[in-house]
Design a protein around this motif. Structure first.
Motif, PDB file in Angstrom:
ATOM      1  N   ALA A   1      -5.364  -7.542  12.144  1.00 24.93           N
ATOM      2  CA  ALA A   1      -5.624  -8.724  11.322  1.00 24.93           C
ATOM      3  C   ALA A   1      -4.341  -9.333  10.772  1.00 24.93           C
ATOM      4  CB  ALA A   1      -6.557  -8.346  10.172  1.00 24.93           C
ATOM      5  N   ASP A   2      -3.210  -8.998  11.410  1.00 24.26           N
ATOM      6  CA  ASP A   2      -1.902  -9.589  11.092  1.00 24.26           C
ATOM      7  C   ASP A   2      -1.320  -9.120   9.763  1.00 24.26           C
ATOM      8  OD1 ASP A   2      -1.807 -11.047  13.490  1.00 24.26           O
ATOM      9  OD2 ASP A   2      -3.013 -12.649  12.613  1.00 24.26           O
ATOM     10  N   VAL A   3      -1.639  -7.898   9.360  1.00 24.63           N
ATOM     11  CA  VAL A   3      -0.946  -7.259   8.245  1.00 24.63           C
ATOM     12  C   VAL A   3       0.155  -6.396   8.843  1.00 24.63           C
ATOM     13  CG1 VAL A   3      -1.154  -5.670   6.286  1.00 24.63           C
ATOM     14  CG2 VAL A   3      -3.033  -7.239   6.833  1.00 24.63           C
ATOM     15  N   SER A   4       1.343  -6.429   8.290  1.00 28.35           N
ATOM     16  CA  SER A   4       2.439  -5.625   8.827  1.00 28.35           C
ATOM     17  C   SER A   4       2.183  -4.145   8.567  1.00 28.35           C
ATOM     18  CB  SER A   4       3.770  -6.034   8.201  1.00 28.35           C
ATOM     19  OG  SER A   4       3.833  -5.609   6.844  1.00 28.35           O
ATOM     20  N   LEU A   5       2.783  -3.305   9.401  1.00 28.53           N
ATOM     21  CA  LEU A   5       2.642  -1.857   9.199  1.00 28.53           C
ATOM     22  C   LEU A   5       3.169  -1.461   7.829  1.00 28.53           C
ATOM     23  CD1 LEU A   5       2.097   1.044  10.138  1.00 28.53           C
ATOM     24  CD2 LEU A   5       4.328   1.026  11.264  1.00 28.53           C
ATOM     25  N   ALA A   6       4.301  -1.995   7.429  1.00 27.34           N
ATOM     26  CA  ALA A   6       4.886  -1.641   6.126  1.00 27.34           C
ATOM     27  C   ALA A   6       3.950  -2.012   4.989  1.00 27.34           C
ATOM     28  CB  ALA A   6       6.238  -2.340   5.954  1.00 27.34           C
ATOM     29  N   ASP A   7       3.352  -3.197   5.039  1.00 28.54           N
ATOM     30  CA  ASP A   7       2.436  -3.619   3.972  1.00 28.54           C
ATOM     31  C   ASP A   7       1.163  -2.776   3.970  1.00 28.54           C
ATOM     32  OD1 ASP A   7       4.151  -5.548   3.046  1.00 28.54           O
ATOM     33  OD2 ASP A   7       3.161  -7.216   4.080  1.00 28.54           O
ATOM     34  N   ALA A   8       0.671  -2.434   5.162  1.00 25.38           N
ATOM     35  CA  ALA A   8      -0.544  -1.624   5.234  1.00 25.38           C
ATOM     36  C   ALA A   8      -0.305  -0.231   4.679  1.00 25.38           C
ATOM     37  CB  ALA A   8      -1.022  -1.539   6.685  1.00 25.38           C
ATOM     38  N   VAL A   9       0.833   0.369   5.007  1.00 30.34           N
ATOM     39  CA  VAL A   9       1.171   1.701   4.503  1.00 30.34           C
ATOM     40  C   VAL A   9       1.335   1.678   2.987  1.00 30.34           C
ATOM     41  CG1 VAL A   9       3.017   3.436   4.462  1.00 30.34           C
ATOM     42  CG2 VAL A   9       2.155   2.564   6.646  1.00 30.34           C
ATOM     43  N   LYS A  10       2.008   0.670   2.479  1.00 29.79           N
ATOM     44  CA  LYS A  10       2.185   0.556   1.029  1.00 29.79           C
ATOM     45  C   LYS A  10       0.838   0.408   0.322  1.00 29.79           C
ATOM     46  CE  LYS A  10       4.425  -2.334  -2.492  1.00 29.79           C
ATOM     47  NZ  LYS A  10       5.262  -3.551  -2.732  1.00 29.79           N
ATOM     48  N   ALA A  11      -0.050  -0.401   0.882  1.00 24.60           N
ATOM     49  CA  ALA A  11      -1.344  -0.646   0.247  1.00 24.60           C
ATOM     50  C   ALA A  11      -2.239   0.587   0.273  1.00 24.60           C
ATOM     51  CB  ALA A  11      -2.047  -1.819   0.933  1.00 24.60           C
ATOM     52  N   ILE A  12      -2.268   1.293   1.398  1.00 22.40           N
ATOM     53  CA  ILE A  12      -3.228   2.388   1.530  1.00 22.40           C
ATOM     54  C   ILE A  12      -2.897   3.551   0.596  1.00 22.40           C
ATOM     55  CG2 ILE A  12      -2.220   3.804   3.376  1.00 22.40           C
ATOM     56  CD1 ILE A  12      -5.068   3.689   4.678  1.00 22.40           C
ATOM     57  N   ALA A  13      -1.654   3.617   0.135  1.00 26.35           N
ATOM     58  CA  ALA A  13      -1.293   4.644  -0.847  1.00 26.35           C
ATOM     59  C   ALA A  13      -2.085   4.485  -2.139  1.00 26.35           C
ATOM     60  CB  ALA A  13       0.210   4.581  -1.134  1.00 26.35           C
ATOM     61  N   GLY A  14      -2.548   3.270  -2.407  1.00 26.54           N
ATOM     62  CA  GLY A  14      -3.320   3.013  -3.616  1.00 26.54           C
ATOM     63  C   GLY A  14      -4.817   3.184  -3.452  1.00 26.54           C
ATOM     64  N   PHE A  15      -5.274   3.561  -2.261  1.00 23.52           N
ATOM     65  CA  PHE A  15      -6.707   3.744  -2.036  1.00 23.52           C
ATOM     66  C   PHE A  15      -7.172   5.020  -2.730  1.00 23.52           C
ATOM     67  CE2 PHE A  15     -10.147   5.591   0.595  1.00 23.52           C
ATOM     68  CZ  PHE A  15     -11.103   4.606   0.418  1.00 23.52           C
ATOM     69  N   THR A  16      -8.152   4.898  -3.619  1.00 26.40           N
ATOM     70  CA  THR A  16      -8.575   6.035  -4.442  1.00 26.40           C
ATOM     71  C   THR A  16      -9.865   6.687  -3.971  1.00 26.40           C
ATOM     72  OG1 THR A  16      -9.615   4.466  -5.982  1.00 26.40           O
ATOM     73  CG2 THR A  16      -7.389   5.230  -6.513  1.00 26.40           C
ATOM     74  N   GLY A  17     -10.441   6.188  -2.867  1.00 21.45           N
ATOM     75  CA  GLY A  17     -11.584   6.873  -2.288  1.00 21.45           C
ATOM     76  C   GLY A  17     -12.912   6.235  -2.606  1.00 21.45           C
TER      77      GLY A  17
ATOM     78  N   ASN B   1      -8.881   8.611   9.375  1.00 24.21           N
ATOM     79  CA  ASN B   1      -9.459   7.394   8.798  1.00 24.21           C
ATOM     80  C   ASN B   1      -8.378   6.376   8.438  1.00 24.21           C
ATOM     81  OD1 ASN B   1     -12.088   8.422   8.940  1.00 24.21           O
ATOM     82  ND2 ASN B   1     -12.033   9.242   6.862  1.00 24.21           N
ATOM     83  N   ALA B   2      -7.268   6.868   7.891  1.00 23.35           N
ATOM     84  CA  ALA B   2      -6.180   5.963   7.509  1.00 23.35           C
ATOM     85  C   ALA B   2      -5.544   5.308   8.727  1.00 23.35           C
ATOM     86  CB  ALA B   2      -5.127   6.731   6.707  1.00 23.35           C
ATOM     87  N   LEU B   3      -5.377   6.066   9.812  1.00 21.80           N
ATOM     88  CA  LEU B   3      -4.845   5.470  11.037  1.00 21.80           C
ATOM     89  C   LEU B   3      -5.753   4.347  11.529  1.00 21.80           C
ATOM     90  CD1 LEU B   3      -3.788   8.686  13.014  1.00 21.80           C
ATOM     91  CD2 LEU B   3      -2.257   7.063  11.888  1.00 21.80           C
ATOM     92  N   ALA B   4      -7.068   4.586  11.476  1.00 23.33           N
ATOM     93  CA  ALA B   4      -8.023   3.557  11.908  1.00 23.33           C
ATOM     94  C   ALA B   4      -7.895   2.305  11.050  1.00 23.33           C
ATOM     95  CB  ALA B   4      -9.444   4.111  11.833  1.00 23.33           C
ATOM     96  N   ALA B   5      -7.813   2.497   9.733  1.00 22.68           N
ATOM     97  CA  ALA B   5      -7.731   1.356   8.826  1.00 22.68           C
ATOM     98  C   ALA B   5      -6.424   0.590   8.998  1.00 22.68           C
ATOM     99  CB  ALA B   5      -7.878   1.837   7.379  1.00 22.68           C
ATOM    100  N   ILE B   6      -5.324   1.322   9.145  1.00 30.88           N
ATOM    101  CA  ILE B   6      -4.034   0.666   9.344  1.00 30.88           C
ATOM    102  C   ILE B   6      -4.037  -0.103  10.661  1.00 30.88           C
ATOM    103  CG2 ILE B   6      -1.582   1.100   9.779  1.00 30.88           C
ATOM    104  CD1 ILE B   6      -1.831   3.448   7.730  1.00 30.88           C
ATOM    105  N   GLY B   7      -4.619   0.489  11.715  1.00 32.26           N
ATOM    106  CA  GLY B   7      -4.712  -0.204  12.997  1.00 32.26           C
ATOM    107  C   GLY B   7      -5.511  -1.487  12.898  1.00 32.26           C
ATOM    108  N   ALA B   8      -6.636  -1.441  12.170  1.00 34.98           N
ATOM    109  CA  ALA B   8      -7.451  -2.643  11.998  1.00 34.98           C
ATOM    110  C   ALA B   8      -6.717  -3.696  11.180  1.00 34.98           C
ATOM    111  CB  ALA B   8      -8.774  -2.283  11.335  1.00 34.98           C
ATOM    112  N   ALA B   9      -6.018  -3.264  10.133  1.00 33.68           N
ATOM    113  CA  ALA B   9      -5.259  -4.211   9.311  1.00 33.68           C
ATOM    114  C   ALA B   9      -4.154  -4.878  10.130  1.00 33.68           C
ATOM    115  CB  ALA B   9      -4.674  -3.487   8.098  1.00 33.68           C
ATOM    116  N   MET B  10      -3.484  -4.096  10.971  1.00 33.07           N
ATOM    117  CA  MET B  10      -2.435  -4.676  11.815  1.00 33.07           C
ATOM    118  C   MET B  10      -3.022  -5.677  12.808  1.00 33.07           C
ATOM    119  SD  MET B  10      -0.099  -1.257  12.433  1.00 33.07           S
ATOM    120  CE  MET B  10       1.063  -2.071  13.533  1.00 33.07           C
TER     121      MET B  10
END
Length: 474
Positions: free
Chosen positions: A305-321, A294-303
């Motif tokens: 949408a022009d979000v950098s991989l580094a920013d997407a990885v940093k943000a998804i660490a805060g996802f609480t479900g 699921n996280a790979l899918a979300a990071i791929g979609a964010a990228m």
């Protein structure tokens, strides 16, 4: 399938009345319309029956007028009446709408209209994982300041608060409109995404042949399709598209975004994401191999949408479900109680596999979400429980969720239990859900994990919380 176009003015000057406003797909749509300035009212038979009152209190606090489902809330031909496919023509509200000549829309048509009219529609499809991926994308875009609108079928814990206890929607001012899209009624055909996610293709409400057509057509519309290469059917559909329009993701397999070195914990997981030869560590606050996907899918979609991989990885660490997605309700006497949306074979398998990675017996209460689904996927459900349950696990099935209307009962909970038990697993049929819960509480011992599973019934969360209280009182 043509889901039509609702008669709804872009300025939201037509009052909207939702028949079944408390539904998991209806409530967030009502919240989005209300948040964008529409006058919103509605009715729900669960409101009439006194079920989940906190949900309706939250709607009322947001300015939504609530009425009994007796036709009394539909008083003007100016109202746009929105109903889900589950609402029968014999419901008094629908009779009143017919008599007054009100314009009508399905939930799917209204959502598709809002989605398609947005500047950056991001649609999440697949048999399993839609709500989680939608929540993850929404959280990433929110965390990087993109202020998205998010339409989800589950409460996103990141956005929940005392003022928004049922945060299954987020209303933003940014260009992105992130929504899960539903294949079960064919309404996915009405969505035109710029970014399309396809998690998986597996049996649930429709045959695999129908699903392949629906999902294939959906991703073909997108400028970028983000597709699970671990899933053979999804990968086959992606192979029909120009390579430049596809981002693939996979765990331990060749893909544009690849997860390796998975390190599970009971309620979290770490892994490395490899993209263009660069390895980046990722930490998730939700557990399981399925959430890595699921996280790979979300990071791929964010990228996309022009979000950098580094920013997407940093943000998804805060996802609480999400609430009701492997949701730890509480612990008492060394026994954990987990509330989970598992209701089809893939979801159930993911939950059991995640839990079996760690010691402890599983005590499962599975309430089927209808007699129809039992008929469609009964054989696969039996196979999943037989293959995924350990020898000392216990499974109890009460009768399926039922809210009235005519329904064929060709396959019942008793039939499913008999087949699982015949294969050597400890499966029991207890008609009443409260009795089933009491039986598991009585059975539980320290180290056990109790899991309440099922869909289309918000009261399952209250049942799980009650089990924690009952364990504490022993």
């Amino acid at each position: 399938m043509d889901i039509g176009k609702p008669s709804f003015a872009p300025s939201f000057d037509r009052p909207c009345f939702f028949v079944g406003i408390g539904g998991s797909g209806m409530m967030p749509l009502a919240m989005i319309l209300a948040g964008r300035g529409a006058t919103v009212a509605g009715s729900d038979r669960n409101l009439d029956q006194g079920r989940v009152p906190a949900k309706f209190d939250d709607l009322a606090a947001k300015g939504v007028a609530l009425f009994p489902q007796d036709g009394s809330g539909i008083v003007s031909a100016d109202q746009l009446v929105i109903a889900s496919a589950a609402i029968e023509a014999s419901v008094p509200d629908m009779i009143a709408a017919e008599a007054l000549g009100c314009a009508r829309s399905t939930r799917a048509a209204m959502l598709a209209s809002l989605f398609n009219d947005s500047r950056l529609p991001i649609g999440v499809a697949g048999t399993s994982g839609k709500s989680t991926v939608t929540g993850m994308i929404g959280w990433i875009l929110h965390a990087v300041g993109r202020d998205p609108t998010v339409m989800n079928g589950a409460v996103m814990k990141n956005f929940a608060s005392p003022d928004a206890p049922f945060a299954s929607a987020l209303v933003g001012e940014g260009e992105a409109f992130v929504s899960e899209v539903d294949e079960s009624d064919g309404s996915i055909a009405g969505y035109a995404p710029k970014i399309a996610v396809l998690n998986n293709v597996s049996l649930d409400h429709k045959s695999l042949e129908e699903l392949r057509v629906l999902f294939g057509d959906f991703i073909a519309k997108a400028e970028t399709a983000v597709v699970n290469a671990n899933d053979p059917d999804a990968a086959a559909l992606a192979s029909r598209l120009p390579r430049g329009r596809v981002t693939t993701f996979a765990i331990d397999a060749s893909a544009d975004l690849r997860a390796e070195n998975l390190q599970p914990a009971p309620f979290a997981i770490r892994f490395d994401i490899v993209s263009r030869g660069v390895r980046t560590p990722v930490k998730l606050a939700v557990p399981g191999r399925h959430n890595v996907s699921n996280a790979l899918a979300a990071i791929g979609a964010a990228m996309a949408a022009d979000v950098s991989l580094a920013d997407a990885v940093k943000a998804i660490a805060g996802f609480t479900g999400l609430r009701r997605r492997f949701d730890l309700v509480g612990e008492a006497g060394g026994i954990a109680v987990i509330d989970d949306f598992g209701h089809n074979p893939d979801k159930i398998a993911a939950t059991l596999d995640t839990l079996h990675a760690f010691p402890g017996r599983l005590l499962l209460l599975f309430q089927p979400h209808g007699y129809g689904p039992l008929k469609v996927m009964g054989r696969e459900l039996v196979a999943t429980f037989v293959e995924r349950m350990a020898t000392d696990d216990v499974l109890i099935l009460p009768d399926p969720a039922y809210y009235g209307g005519t329904v064929s009962r060709e396959v019942t909970s008793a039939d499913i239990v008999a087949q699982i038990a015949a294969a050597g697993r400890d499966a029991r049929y207890i008609v009443d859900r409260a009795d089933a819960a009491a039986a598991l509480v009585a059975e539980a011992r320290p180290g056990d994990r109790i899991v309440v599973m099922g869909a289309r019934d918000d009261t399952l969360s209250a049942l799980a919380a009650g089990m924690v209280d009952a364990l504490a009182a022993r």
